[in-house]
Design a protein around this motif. Structure first.
Motif: not given
Length: 190
Positions: A163-166, A174-175, A178, A182-184, A186
């Motif tokens: 998980e990518v913290p968002v 975006d959430r 994440g 995925r990095d929103p 990117w």
């Protein structure tokens, strides 16, 4: 007839079809947010998802081992047609009943997985090829719920990255990105 799954797929699909239609042949080797996948690879994967999940709606046996190149003459039109068939397959009320013999999980979850792939990979392809992407807003609550259900197993199986913290105040997409690893923010340039 229609089902909740087919209604949501019908909302999500045109947005991804529009992105796919705009991908040019010279963009097929560009990187994507999916590690180890170029645009070509991701298109072939998404095509396979669209076709195989038609079979899963009917409880047919599907194989993920075959990796044909779907990007032959007329592939954009064929992708749109197959996506329409995906929506039709999930419109049968029987498609949502019981447990998937091929996946071992409730059929409604399986249908949701097709919607998740269309939405997240629609974004992946859009950002990789410099296109705007706006998901169908009505699918996002269901996708957040599904991602929460699948996250642990999906990470163990390598389907989701870590998980990518968002920031929780960012848009729903975006959430979701994440949560799927995925990095929103990117971009192809890194």
């Amino acid at each position: 007839m229609a089902t909740q799954t087919s209604d949501l797929l019908a909302a999500a699909a045109p947005r991804t079809v529009a992105v796919v239609r705009q991908i040019t042949d010279d963009q097929l080797d560009l990187p994507t947010p999916c590690r180890d996948f170029r645009v070509r690879d991701l298109l072939n994967h998404l095509y396979e998802v669209v076709v195989n999940f038609q079979g899963l709606a009917r409880r047919s046996t599907v194989t993920w081992a075959d990796k044909p190149d779907h990007l032959t003459a007329g592939w954009r039109d064929r992708f749109e047609a197959e996506t329409g068939r995906l929506v039709e397959a999930w419109a049968d009320p029987a498609s949502e009943q019981g447990v998937s013999p091929g996946m071992g999980m409730p059929q409604q979850v399986v249908g949701g997985m097709a919607m998740l792939d269309l939405t997240v990979h629609g974004w992946d392809l859009a950002v990789a090829t410099g296109q705007a992407y706006e998901p169908a807003p009505e699918v996002l609550p269901a996708l957040h719920e599904l991602t929460g259900q699948l996250a642990t197993t999906a990470r163990q199986m390598g389907v989701f990255a870590e998980e990518v913290p968002v920031d929780g105040t960012l848009p729903e997409l975006d959430r979701l990105l994440g949560a799927t690893g995925r990095d929103p923010a990117w971009s192809p340039a890194g």
